[in-house]
Design a protein around this motif. Structure first.
Motif, PDB file in Angstrom:
ATOM      1  N   GLY A 191     -14.933   8.619  -4.564  1.00  0.00           N
ATOM      2  CA  GLY A 191     -15.993   8.675  -5.546  1.00  0.00           C
ATOM      3  C   GLY A 191     -15.597   8.248  -6.945  1.00  0.00           C
ATOM      4  N   SER A 192     -14.308   8.039  -7.173  1.00  0.00           N
ATOM      5  CA  SER A 192     -13.888   7.633  -8.512  1.00  0.00           C
ATOM      6  C   SER A 192     -14.262   6.173  -8.770  1.00  0.00           C
ATOM      7  CB  SER A 192     -12.385   7.844  -8.709  1.00  0.00           C
ATOM      8  OG  SER A 192     -11.653   6.994  -7.856  1.00  0.00           O
ATOM      9  N   ILE A 193     -14.359   5.840 -10.026  1.00  0.00           N
ATOM     10  CA  ILE A 193     -14.697   4.477 -10.436  1.00  0.00           C
ATOM     11  C   ILE A 193     -13.415   3.808 -10.920  1.00  0.00           C
ATOM     12  CG2 ILE A 193     -16.043   3.044 -12.014  1.00  0.00           C
ATOM     13  CD1 ILE A 193     -17.737   4.581  -9.931  1.00  0.00           C
ATOM     14  N   VAL A 194     -13.143   2.631 -10.374  1.00  0.00           N
ATOM     15  CA  VAL A 194     -11.985   1.840 -10.757  1.00  0.00           C
ATOM     16  C   VAL A 194     -12.503   0.600 -11.477  1.00  0.00           C
ATOM     17  CG1 VAL A 194      -9.988   0.578  -9.895  1.00  0.00           C
ATOM     18  CG2 VAL A 194     -10.676   2.683  -8.778  1.00  0.00           C
ATOM     19  N   HIS A 195     -11.941   0.297 -12.624  1.00  0.00           N
ATOM     20  CA  HIS A 195     -12.325  -0.888 -13.386  1.00  0.00           C
ATOM     21  C   HIS A 195     -11.428  -2.045 -12.961  1.00  0.00           C
ATOM     22  CE1 HIS A 195     -13.839   2.477 -15.766  1.00  0.00           C
ATOM     23  NE2 HIS A 195     -14.761   1.646 -16.190  1.00  0.00           N
ATOM     24  N   VAL A 196     -12.041  -3.082 -12.426  1.00  0.00           N
ATOM     25  CA  VAL A 196     -11.306  -4.202 -11.839  1.00  0.00           C
ATOM     26  C   VAL A 196     -11.742  -5.493 -12.525  1.00  0.00           C
ATOM     27  CG1 VAL A 196     -10.943  -5.503  -9.696  1.00  0.00           C
ATOM     28  CG2 VAL A 196     -11.199  -3.031  -9.603  1.00  0.00           C
ATOM     29  N   LYS A 197     -10.787  -6.387 -12.738  1.00  0.00           N
ATOM     30  CA  LYS A 197     -11.128  -7.711 -13.243  1.00  0.00           C
ATOM     31  C   LYS A 197     -10.194  -8.744 -12.663  1.00  0.00           C
ATOM     32  CE  LYS A 197      -8.913  -8.669 -17.628  1.00  0.00           C
ATOM     33  NZ  LYS A 197      -8.762 -10.025 -17.269  1.00  0.00           N
ATOM     34  N   SER A 198     -10.683  -9.960 -12.604  1.00  0.00           N
ATOM     35  CA  SER A 198      -9.871 -11.077 -12.158  1.00  0.00           C
ATOM     36  C   SER A 198      -8.809 -11.366 -13.205  1.00  0.00           C
ATOM     37  CB  SER A 198     -10.767 -12.309 -11.969  1.00  0.00           C
ATOM     38  OG  SER A 198      -9.985 -13.470 -11.817  1.00  0.00           O
ATOM     39  N   ILE A 199      -7.701 -11.928 -12.774  1.00  0.00           N
ATOM     40  CA  ILE A 199      -6.652 -12.337 -13.708  1.00  0.00           C
ATOM     41  C   ILE A 199      -7.184 -13.432 -14.632  1.00  0.00           C
ATOM     42  CG2 ILE A 199      -4.402 -13.503 -13.843  1.00  0.00           C
ATOM     43  CD1 ILE A 199      -4.112 -10.632 -12.932  1.00  0.00           C
ATOM     44  N   ASP A 200      -8.095 -14.266 -14.116  1.00  0.00           N
ATOM     45  CA  ASP A 200      -8.570 -15.443 -14.847  1.00  0.00           C
ATOM     46  C   ASP A 200      -9.838 -15.215 -15.655  1.00  0.00           C
ATOM     47  OD1 ASP A 200      -6.482 -16.871 -13.650  1.00  0.00           O
ATOM     48  OD2 ASP A 200      -7.712 -17.272 -11.880  1.00  0.00           O
ATOM     49  N   ASP A 201     -10.397 -14.021 -15.656  1.00  0.00           N
ATOM     50  CA  ASP A 201     -11.685 -13.788 -16.290  1.00  0.00           C
ATOM     51  C   ASP A 201     -11.656 -12.438 -17.006  1.00  0.00           C
ATOM     52  OD1 ASP A 201     -14.339 -13.895 -17.011  1.00  0.00           O
ATOM     53  OD2 ASP A 201     -15.130 -13.769 -14.988  1.00  0.00           O
ATOM     54  N   ASP A 202     -12.460 -12.297 -18.033  1.00  0.00           N
ATOM     55  CA  ASP A 202     -12.484 -11.040 -18.782  1.00  0.00           C
ATOM     56  C   ASP A 202     -13.596 -10.093 -18.353  1.00  0.00           C
ATOM     57  OD1 ASP A 202     -10.261 -11.597 -20.322  1.00  0.00           O
ATOM     58  OD2 ASP A 202     -11.414 -12.614 -21.873  1.00  0.00           O
ATOM     59  N   GLU A 203     -14.446 -10.506 -17.415  1.00  0.00           N
ATOM     60  CA  GLU A 203     -15.531  -9.633 -16.971  1.00  0.00           C
ATOM     61  C   GLU A 203     -14.964  -8.467 -16.162  1.00  0.00           C
ATOM     62  OE1 GLU A 203     -19.880  -9.719 -14.776  1.00  0.00           O
ATOM     63  OE2 GLU A 203     -18.652 -11.525 -14.764  1.00  0.00           O
ATOM     64  N   ILE A 204     -15.371  -7.261 -16.517  1.00  0.00           N
ATOM     65  CA  ILE A 204     -14.875  -6.048 -15.855  1.00  0.00           C
ATOM     66  C   ILE A 204     -15.954  -5.517 -14.921  1.00  0.00           C
ATOM     67  CG2 ILE A 204     -14.106  -3.679 -16.212  1.00  0.00           C
ATOM     68  CD1 ILE A 204     -13.017  -4.641 -18.950  1.00  0.00           C
ATOM     69  N   PHE A 205     -15.546  -5.182 -13.701  1.00  0.00           N
ATOM     70  CA  PHE A 205     -16.452  -4.645 -12.687  1.00  0.00           C
ATOM     71  C   PHE A 205     -16.066  -3.199 -12.419  1.00  0.00           C
ATOM     72  CE2 PHE A 205     -16.279  -9.163 -12.106  1.00  0.00           C
ATOM     73  CZ  PHE A 205     -17.578  -9.524 -11.803  1.00  0.00           C
ATOM     74  N   LYS A 206     -17.060  -2.319 -12.373  1.00  0.00           N
ATOM     75  CA  LYS A 206     -16.834  -0.915 -12.047  1.00  0.00           C
ATOM     76  C   LYS A 206     -17.075  -0.741 -10.556  1.00  0.00           C
ATOM     77  CE  LYS A 206     -18.224   0.648 -16.594  1.00  0.00           C
ATOM     78  NZ  LYS A 206     -19.193   1.433 -17.368  1.00  0.00           N
TER      79      LYS A 206
END
Length: 140
Positions: free
Chosen positions: A79-94
């Protein structure tokens, strides 16, 4: 008229003042990010280690993941939220942790990754169709 503060008072206050500034900067700035790898999996995504057959717990936008051993922590990550992003992009996905890679309902594309994402989410975040990709995981 005498001043309430003298130079000694000011000098004694400076370490406290600088400590306060440092604390504010640390709290307001994202702590850290670390490089990791992501793979993809599924469908099927159920049953999951966290929610069994309860499909209501899977976000409809497909922003969920199976956690690798480093994140899983004996199920504490459910249930935890992990903030992930591509190495090549600054957009963050929860991304919500809903499963454990080791017991996921479908096989993962590559073993020993930090997270396994649904294939469409993997492609959206990484821009890759490879079996795995480098990502960054941000601790907020």
């Amino acid at each position: 008229m005498a001043s309430d503060f003298n130079m000694d008072d000011i000098q004694r206050s400076l370490p406290w003042f600088y400590s306060l500034i440092l604390l504010v900067l640390l709290i307001s700035h994202p702590c850290c990010a670390y490089d990791a790898t992501a793979s993809y999996y599924g469908p099927p995504y159920l049953p999951s280690s966290c929610y069994g057959e309860n499909s209501a717990e899977l976000p409809g936008d497909m922003l969920f993941a199976a956690a690798g051993a480093g994140i899983w922590s004996d199920g504490a990550a459910c249930g935890s939220i992990v903030h992930v992003k591509s190495i090549d992009d600054d957009e963050i996905f929860k991304v919500k942790i809903v499963d454990y890679i080791g017991t996921a309902s479908s096989p993962v594309s590559a073993p020993n990754t930090a997270v396994a994402l649904p294939r469409p989410t993997f492609k959206n975040i990484t821009g890759s169709s490879a079996l795995w990709a480098k990502i960054q995981i941000l601790r907020k």
